[in-house]
Design a protein around this motif. Structure first.
Motif, mmCIF file in Angstrom:
data_model
loop_
_atom_site.group_PDB
_atom_site.id
_atom_site.type_symbol
_atom_site.label_atom_id
_atom_site.label_comp_id
_atom_site.label_asym_id
_atom_site.label_seq_id
_atom_site.Cartn_x
_atom_site.Cartn_y
_atom_site.Cartn_z
ATOM 1 N N ASN A 239 12.039 8.497 9.441
ATOM 2 C CA ASN A 239 11.983 9.427 10.488
ATOM 3 C C ASN A 239 13.350 10.457 10.354
ATOM 4 O OD1 ASN A 239 11.796 10.541 12.899
ATOM 5 N ND2 ASN A 239 10.848 9.367 13.134
ATOM 6 N N LEU A 240 13.612 11.541 9.605
ATOM 7 C CA LEU A 240 14.487 12.494 9.921
ATOM 8 C C LEU A 240 14.803 13.141 11.374
ATOM 9 C CD1 LEU A 240 13.651 14.430 6.024
ATOM 10 C CD2 LEU A 240 14.839 12.501 6.426
ATOM 11 N N ARG A 241 14.051 13.073 12.512
ATOM 12 C CA ARG A 241 13.897 13.352 13.299
ATOM 13 C C ARG A 241 14.681 12.545 13.979
ATOM 14 N NH1 ARG A 241 12.080 18.337 12.255
ATOM 15 N NH2 ARG A 241 9.726 18.547 11.989
ATOM 16 N N SER A 242 14.574 11.303 13.613
ATOM 17 C CA SER A 242 16.037 9.986 15.053
ATOM 18 C C SER A 242 16.601 9.552 13.978
ATOM 19 C CB SER A 242 14.604 9.808 15.464
ATOM 20 O OG SER A 242 13.882 8.788 14.098
ATOM 21 N N THR A 243 16.718 10.229 13.052
ATOM 22 C CA THR A 243 17.237 9.497 11.688
ATOM 23 C C THR A 243 17.321 7.699 12.037
ATOM 24 O OG1 THR A 243 19.149 10.915 11.954
ATOM 25 C CG2 THR A 243 19.942 9.137 10.944
ATOM 26 N N THR A 244 16.345 7.259 11.916
ATOM 27 C CA THR A 244 15.458 6.582 11.926
ATOM 28 C C THR A 244 15.047 5.176 10.623
ATOM 29 O OG1 THR A 244 16.274 6.047 14.659
ATOM 30 C CG2 THR A 244 14.686 4.027 13.922
ATOM 31 N N LEU A 245 15.025 4.113 10.546
ATOM 32 C CA LEU A 245 14.275 3.095 9.488
ATOM 33 C C LEU A 245 12.501 3.852 9.950
ATOM 34 C CD1 LEU A 245 13.611 1.646 7.011
ATOM 35 C CD2 LEU A 245 13.689 -0.276 8.976
ATOM 36 N N LEU A 246 11.182 4.016 9.746
ATOM 37 C CA LEU A 246 10.537 4.662 10.251
ATOM 38 C C LEU A 246 8.946 3.076 9.928
ATOM 39 C CD1 LEU A 246 7.660 6.195 11.053
ATOM 40 C CD2 LEU A 246 7.721 7.054 8.925
ATOM 41 N N GLY A 247 9.808 2.732 8.239
ATOM 42 C CA GLY A 247 8.994 1.130 7.776
ATOM 43 C C GLY A 247 9.667 1.864 6.146
ATOM 44 N N PHE A 248 8.255 1.356 5.600
ATOM 45 C CA PHE A 248 7.952 0.818 4.451
ATOM 46 C C PHE A 248 7.196 1.402 3.668
ATOM 47 C CE2 PHE A 248 11.577 -2.050 6.154
ATOM 48 C CZ PHE A 248 12.286 -2.139 5.296
ATOM 49 N N GLU A 249 6.973 1.550 2.109
ATOM 50 C CA GLU A 249 6.098 1.666 0.681
ATOM 51 C C GLU A 249 5.939 0.944 0.246
ATOM 52 O OE1 GLU A 249 3.799 4.566 -2.035
ATOM 53 O OE2 GLU A 249 6.144 5.334 -1.340
ATOM 54 N N ALA A 250 4.595 0.315 0.296
ATOM 55 C CA ALA A 250 4.853 -1.294 -0.364
ATOM 56 C C ALA A 250 4.120 -1.129 -2.374
ATOM 57 C CB ALA A 250 3.771 -2.309 0.083
ATOM 58 N N LEU A 251 4.620 -1.058 -2.659
ATOM 59 C CA LEU A 251 4.754 -0.692 -4.417
ATOM 60 C C LEU A 251 4.986 -1.338 -4.724
ATOM 61 C CD1 LEU A 251 8.000 1.672 -4.324
ATOM 62 C CD2 LEU A 251 5.291 2.160 -4.415
ATOM 63 N N ALA A 252 4.091 -1.949 -6.969
ATOM 64 C CA ALA A 252 3.671 -3.372 -6.928
ATOM 65 C C ALA A 252 4.768 -2.759 -8.408
ATOM 66 C CB ALA A 252 1.856 -2.982 -7.527
ATOM 67 N N ARG A 253 4.488 -3.982 -8.676
ATOM 68 C CA ARG A 253 5.798 -4.283 -10.128
ATOM 69 C C ARG A 253 4.826 -5.408 -10.197
ATOM 70 N NH1 ARG A 253 7.036 -0.536 -8.782
ATOM 71 N NH2 ARG A 253 9.229 -0.046 -8.288
ATOM 72 N N PHE A 254 4.832 -5.624 -11.709
ATOM 73 C CA PHE A 254 4.291 -6.782 -13.081
ATOM 74 C C PHE A 254 4.687 -6.932 -13.642
ATOM 75 C CE2 PHE A 254 0.777 -3.665 -11.550
ATOM 76 C CZ PHE A 254 -0.165 -3.772 -11.298
ATOM 77 N N SER A 255 4.982 -8.435 -13.562
ATOM 78 C CA SER A 255 6.112 -9.646 -15.169
ATOM 79 C C SER A 255 6.457 -9.201 -16.370
ATOM 80 C CB SER A 255 5.704 -10.807 -14.272
ATOM 81 O OG SER A 255 4.482 -11.114 -15.268
ATOM 82 N N ASP A 256 5.178 -8.509 -16.722
ATOM 83 C CA ASP A 256 5.319 -8.010 -17.898
ATOM 84 C C ASP A 256 6.039 -6.316 -18.415
ATOM 85 O OD1 ASP A 256 3.423 -6.112 -16.969
ATOM 86 O OD2 ASP A 256 1.469 -6.924 -18.140
ATOM 87 N N GLY A 257 6.085 -6.466 -17.548
ATOM 88 C CA GLY A 257 7.287 -4.970 -17.376
ATOM 89 C C GLY A 257 6.633 -3.666 -17.999
ATOM 90 N N ARG A 258 5.757 -3.929 -18.246
ATOM 91 C CA ARG A 258 4.893 -2.039 -17.731
ATOM 92 C C ARG A 258 4.307 -2.060 -16.891
ATOM 93 N NH1 ARG A 258 -1.238 -4.575 -19.409
ATOM 94 N NH2 ARG A 258 -1.315 -2.387 -19.172
ATOM 95 N N SER A 259 4.500 -0.917 -16.942
ATOM 96 C CA SER A 259 4.535 -0.252 -14.802
ATOM 97 C C SER A 259 3.526 0.196 -14.988
ATOM 98 C CB SER A 259 4.881 1.732 -15.310
ATOM 99 O OG SER A 259 3.972 2.362 -16.176
ATOM 100 N N PRO A 260 3.064 0.066 -13.540
ATOM 101 C CA PRO A 260 2.086 0.350 -12.141
ATOM 102 C C PRO A 260 1.389 1.122 -13.095
ATOM 103 C CG PRO A 260 4.017 -0.489 -10.876
ATOM 104 C CD PRO A 260 4.713 0.307 -12.002
ATOM 105 N N ASP A 261 1.659 2.258 -13.346
ATOM 106 C CA ASP A 261 0.762 3.594 -13.895
ATOM 107 C C ASP A 261 -0.108 2.998 -15.585
ATOM 108 O OD1 ASP A 261 1.431 4.898 -11.809
ATOM 109 O OD2 ASP A 261 2.636 6.398 -12.999
ATOM 110 N N GLU A 262 0.764 2.090 -15.332
ATOM 111 C CA GLU A 262 -0.408 1.520 -16.851
ATOM 112 C C GLU A 262 -1.327 0.848 -16.803
ATOM 113 O OE1 GLU A 262 2.584 1.592 -20.544
ATOM 114 O OE2 GLU A 262 3.382 0.943 -18.827
ATOM 115 N N HIS A 263 -0.785 -0.401 -15.742
ATOM 116 C CA HIS A 263 -2.141 -2.238 -15.610
ATOM 117 C C HIS A 263 -2.991 -0.336 -14.222
ATOM 118 C CE1 HIS A 263 0.112 -5.267 -15.513
ATOM 119 N NE2 HIS A 263 0.715 -4.295 -16.575
ATOM 120 N N PHE A 264 -2.615 0.478 -13.734
ATOM 121 C CA PHE A 264 -2.983 1.000 -13.108
ATOM 122 C C PHE A 264 -4.523 1.890 -13.902
ATOM 123 C CE2 PHE A 264 -1.147 -0.650 -8.789
ATOM 124 C CZ PHE A 264 -2.166 -1.069 -8.337
#
Length: 231
Positions: A10-35
């Motif tokens: 949050n740039l207004r309050s210089t505070t952590l707003l939260g998180f975006e959850a991002l997928a990762r795959f063990s085979d080394g291929r990118s999330p874009d490739e998998h999806f």
């Protein structure tokens, strides 16, 4: 499939707003490739639903009161709403509508998000179908500007015009704005100059596995003075 969590600031309050959850795959291929492969095989919604379910399971380890956002296509958001997931009430939830979701399959995304008690975000605004028209039609809670437009803002007149149009659309409907791609202190200064509400990027932190979040958030607080509630 596992998940990492990238901070939203949050740039207004210089505070952590939260998180975006991002997928990762063990085979080394990118999330874009998998999806992309799942889309080509007709299994995209199944893979997205599995990802959304796994994120909901992982959310138990996050502190109370933070926002957690998840990226999904229009059909996946509809299927997720119909499944009636038990979202952790300690958190705020956000669904990021994927920019490649065609209008005919996502016009009800705001309705489905409301049914789930989630905020709706238009992801990567300025790319694919994530246009000014989509912003005005869906009236999302947050408009998330595409990284490439922001990175080229200073060097490209076209990018500046495009960013101006998207920010004006967000403000017209009263939506908050979030910019991706903050990689330097100069990027952060520009985001503040353009009056974005929220930001994310490697300057704050890459995506971090759940177990590593406390240390990463303490480092972020020490380096940039960002208030980190719950850690």
């Amino acid at each position: 499939m596992k998940f990492v969590f990238q901070p939203l600031i949050n740039l207004r309050s210089t505070t952590l707003l939260g998180f975006e959850a991002l997928a990762r795959f063990s085979d080394g291929r990118s999330p874009d490739e998998h999806f992309s492969a799942a889309r080509a095989e007709g299994n995209l919604v199944e893979l997205e639903l599995r990802a959304l379910e796994r994120i909901v399971e992982s959310s138990q380890g996050l502190p109370e009161g933070l926002l957690l956002t998840m990226n999904a296509s229009g059909p996946a958001i509809r299927a997720f709403a119909h499944a009636g997931p038990a979202l952790d009430p300690r958190l705020l939830w956000g669904l990021e509508l994927h920019e490649q979701s065609a209008p005919e399959v996502c016009d009800a995304a705001r309705i489905h998000a409301d049914e789930l008690g989630c905020l709706l975000l238009v992801d990567d605004a300025g790319i694919g179908y994530a246009t000014r028209g989509r912003i005005l039609r869906l009236k999302p809670h947050i408009v998330k500007l595409d990284r490439s437009l922001f990175i080229h803002y200073l060097a490209s007149t076209q990018a500046r015009e495009h960013v101006g149009i998207l920010l004006a659309a967000a403000r017209e409907i009263g939506a908050r704005t979030l910019v991706e791609g903050i990689e330097t202190g100069e990027h952060l200064d520009l985001a503040r100059k353009l009056d974005f509400d929220y930001a994310q990027g490697f300057y704050f932190s890459p995506g971090i596995e759940l177990a590593g979040l406390p240390a990463a958030m303490h480092e972020l607080h020490g380096r940039l003075g960002i208030d980190i509630p719950g850690f």
